[in-house]
Scaffold this active site. Structure first.
Site, mmCIF file in Angstrom:
data_model
loop_
_atom_site.group_PDB
_atom_site.id
_atom_site.type_symbol
_atom_site.label_atom_id
_atom_site.label_comp_id
_atom_site.label_asym_id
_atom_site.label_seq_id
_atom_site.Cartn_x
_atom_site.Cartn_y
_atom_site.Cartn_z
ATOM 1 N N ASN A 37 -20.718 11.714 -1.901
ATOM 2 C CA ASN A 37 -20.296 10.316 -2.015
ATOM 3 C C ASN A 37 -20.814 9.722 -3.318
ATOM 4 O O ASN A 37 -21.723 10.266 -3.934
ATOM 5 C CB ASN A 37 -20.828 9.512 -0.800
ATOM 6 C CG ASN A 37 -19.984 8.289 -0.499
ATOM 7 O OD1 ASN A 37 -18.780 8.379 -0.359
ATOM 8 N ND2 ASN A 37 -20.633 7.127 -0.447
ATOM 9 N N GLN B 97 -9.811 9.444 7.371
ATOM 10 C CA GLN B 97 -9.657 8.043 7.765
ATOM 11 C C GLN B 97 -8.578 7.388 6.914
ATOM 12 O O GLN B 97 -8.192 6.254 7.166
ATOM 13 C CB GLN B 97 -10.981 7.286 7.571
ATOM 14 C CG GLN B 97 -12.138 7.855 8.378
ATOM 15 C CD GLN B 97 -13.439 7.184 8.003
ATOM 16 O OE1 GLN B 97 -13.882 6.219 8.628
ATOM 17 N NE2 GLN B 97 -14.067 7.695 6.957
ATOM 18 N N HIS C 25 -6.724 7.460 11.540
ATOM 19 C CA HIS C 25 -6.373 6.038 11.458
ATOM 20 C C HIS C 25 -4.891 5.835 11.185
ATOM 21 O O HIS C 25 -4.476 4.745 10.782
ATOM 22 C CB HIS C 25 -7.213 5.338 10.376
ATOM 23 C CG HIS C 25 -8.656 5.217 10.730
ATOM 24 N ND1 HIS C 25 -9.623 4.861 9.815
ATOM 25 C CD2 HIS C 25 -9.310 5.417 11.900
ATOM 26 C CE1 HIS C 25 -10.807 4.831 10.422
ATOM 27 N NE2 HIS C 25 -10.645 5.181 11.687
ATOM 28 N N CYS D 188 8.682 1.172 22.496
ATOM 29 C CA CYS D 188 8.905 2.426 23.247
ATOM 30 C C CYS D 188 8.003 3.572 22.798
ATOM 31 O O CYS D 188 8.045 4.661 23.365
ATOM 32 C CB CYS D 188 10.384 2.835 23.122
ATOM 33 S SG CYS D 188 10.819 3.507 21.480
ATOM 34 N N ARG E 289 0.840 -1.207 0.000
ATOM 35 C CA ARG E 289 0.000 0.000 0.000
ATOM 36 C C ARG E 289 0.871 1.251 0.000
ATOM 37 O O ARG E 289 0.534 2.269 -0.619
ATOM 38 C CB ARG E 289 -0.933 -0.013 1.217
ATOM 39 C CG ARG E 289 -1.993 -1.109 1.142
ATOM 40 C CD ARG E 289 -2.955 -1.042 2.301
ATOM 41 N NE ARG E 289 -3.745 0.184 2.262
ATOM 42 C CZ ARG E 289 -4.467 0.595 3.320
ATOM 43 N NH1 ARG E 289 -4.456 -0.096 4.445
ATOM 44 N NH2 ARG E 289 -5.183 1.699 3.227
ATOM 45 N N ALA F 299 -16.092 12.028 -6.563
ATOM 46 C CA ALA F 299 -15.505 13.115 -5.763
ATOM 47 C C ALA F 299 -14.774 14.126 -6.651
ATOM 48 O O ALA F 299 -14.815 15.330 -6.396
ATOM 49 C CB ALA F 299 -14.544 12.518 -4.730
ATOM 50 N N ASP G 15 -3.160 7.470 3.360
ATOM 51 C CA ASP G 15 -2.281 7.995 2.307
ATOM 52 C C ASP G 15 -1.971 9.466 2.614
ATOM 53 O O ASP G 15 -2.587 10.077 3.482
ATOM 54 C CB ASP G 15 -2.953 7.833 0.915
ATOM 55 C CG ASP G 15 -4.243 8.637 0.772
ATOM 56 O OD1 ASP G 15 -5.312 8.036 0.547
ATOM 57 O OD2 ASP G 15 -4.197 9.877 0.917
HETATM 58 N N1 APR Z 1 -16.024 9.404 -5.404
HETATM 59 C C1 APR Z 1 -16.750 9.483 -4.254
HETATM 60 N N2 APR Z 1 -17.006 8.417 -3.460
HETATM 61 C C2 APR Z 1 -16.496 7.230 -3.847
HETATM 62 C C3 APR Z 1 -15.732 7.076 -5.038
HETATM 63 C C4 APR Z 1 -15.506 8.233 -5.823
HETATM 64 N N3 APR Z 1 -14.791 8.168 -6.957
HETATM 65 N N4 APR Z 1 -15.377 5.763 -5.140
HETATM 66 C C5 APR Z 1 -15.890 5.138 -4.070
HETATM 67 N N5 APR Z 1 -16.571 6.007 -3.293
HETATM 68 C C6 APR Z 1 -17.272 5.754 -2.024
HETATM 69 C C7 APR Z 1 -17.986 4.427 -1.980
HETATM 70 O O1 APR Z 1 -19.318 4.570 -2.461
HETATM 71 C C8 APR Z 1 -17.977 4.106 -0.488
HETATM 72 O O2 APR Z 1 -19.130 4.633 0.152
HETATM 73 O O3 APR Z 1 -16.283 5.699 -1.018
HETATM 74 C C9 APR Z 1 -16.736 4.829 0.030
HETATM 75 C C10 APR Z 1 -15.604 3.899 0.417
HETATM 76 O O4 APR Z 1 -16.043 3.141 1.509
HETATM 77 P P1 APR Z 1 -15.031 2.132 2.220
HETATM 78 O O5 APR Z 1 -14.368 1.284 1.189
HETATM 79 O O6 APR Z 1 -15.785 1.479 3.334
HETATM 80 O O7 APR Z 1 -13.889 3.059 2.819
HETATM 81 P P2 APR Z 1 -13.980 3.976 4.126
HETATM 82 O O8 APR Z 1 -15.365 4.462 4.362
HETATM 83 O O9 APR Z 1 -12.903 4.995 4.012
HETATM 84 O O10 APR Z 1 -13.568 2.936 5.294
HETATM 85 C C11 APR Z 1 -13.424 3.481 6.592
HETATM 86 O O11 APR Z 1 -12.602 1.336 7.377
HETATM 87 O O12 APR Z 1 -11.296 -0.488 6.975
HETATM 88 C C12 APR Z 1 -11.368 0.696 7.682
HETATM 89 O O13 APR Z 1 -9.551 1.936 8.416
HETATM 90 C C13 APR Z 1 -10.255 1.597 7.265
HETATM 91 O O14 APR Z 1 -10.291 3.983 7.084
HETATM 92 C C14 APR Z 1 -10.971 2.808 6.691
HETATM 93 C C15 APR Z 1 -12.341 2.724 7.331
#
Ligand code: APR
Length: 230
Positions: free
Chosen positions: A198, A88, A106, A117, A56, A216, A91
């Site tokens: 979203n 969250q 996170h 330590c 990653r 986005a 990167d």
């Molecule tokens: N533009 C906007 N939204 C998007 C795009 C895009 N191009 N592509 C995907 N998404 C949305 C998806 O619809 C989804 O709702 O981003 C979201 C990604 O969801 P997850 O994969 O669950 O990621 P996230 O919400 O960041 O997860 C939260 O879970 O596993 C833990 O620590 C990890 O920080 C992470 C946390």
């Protein structure tokens, strides 16, 4: 003075080529999160965990901020008020786009942590289980990532900002993971206007006064232009 808190998730970095977690082909469909994103998994097989985060970290180095990251950096630069990004994501694309007020709740791929330590330092591109801590020469040394079952970073600071926000915007997160999934409710209860940007309705979509669905890289620049009156 406008006070904006922005929460971002994997969706804001999806168009930069970094994977999301829970969509089709998401990271959690390819890896068992219990093996690579828990303290127990790290104790069982640190080499596998380092391999997962090394990959990653390499993806992150090869990725570039997209129009959504750049729009948020522009907003921070020109807004007449205060703005904080709570991400969250692990990167560094917000920082590479120019954002300065960023809290990684996170953790971060570019940072390493000594579980012995507590020392933190800039992570090498490739971490190995036997790498000694630069401070105590001991270990075990791990990615500075908050794993499932561990407590997210900066929570007191985040809740303070949510309580004082006029506007809370959530971008690219599925609302699956707490405490971030409750931020819209926390901010709304304290009087903030809440907006979700979203690809599709998140699990906490009902907590928002306004929702816009789409990529986005399209929605965020449009919204920033509205806020800045461009
Ligand atoms: N533009 C906007 N939204 C998007 C795009 C895009 N191009 N592509 C995907 N998404 C949305 C998806 O619809 C989804 O709702 O981003 C979201 C990604 O969801 P997850 O994969 O669950 O990621 P996230 O919400 O960041 O997860 C939260 O879970 O596993 C833990 O620590 C990890 O920080 C992470 C946390």
């Amino acid at each position: 003075m406008t006070k904006i808190v922005i929460l971002t998730g994997a969706g804001i970095s999806a168009e930069s080529g970094l994977g999301t977690f829970r969509e089709k082909d998401g990271l959690w469909t390819k890896y068992d999160l219990n093996e690579v994103a828990t303290p127990e998994g790290f104790a069982r097989n640190p080499a596998l965990v380092h391999e997962f985060y090394n990959a990653r970290r390499q993806n992150c180095v090869e990725a570039h901020p997209n129009a959504a990251h750049e729009a948020l950096a522009r907003l921070e630069q020109y807004i007449d008020g205060q703005m904080l990004i709570v991400t969250q994501n692990v990167d560094d694309l917000h920082e590479r786009a120019g954002s300065r007020q960023v809290l990684h709740m996170h953790g971060q791929l570019r940072q390493a942590l000594c579980a012995g330590c507590g020392h933190r330092w800039e992570a090498p591109l490739v971490m190995q289980p036997a790498d000694p801590c630069p401070a105590c020469q001991g270990g075990p040394t791990r990615p500075d990532i908050v794993w499932f079952g561990e407590y997210p970073y900066y929570m007191d600071d985040i809740w303070d900002h949510l309580r004082g926000a006029d506007l809370f915007v959530s971008i690219g997160t599925s609302g699956n993971v707490y405490p971030a999934a409750a931020f819209a409710q926390d901010a709304g209860r304290a009087g903030a206007y809440t907006l979700e940007l979203n690809l599709e309705p998140s699990m906490c979509g009902d907590d928002f006064v306004e929702s816009r669905y789409g990529a986005a890289s399209v929605l965020v620049p449009q919204w920033v232009d509205e806020v800045l009156g461009a």
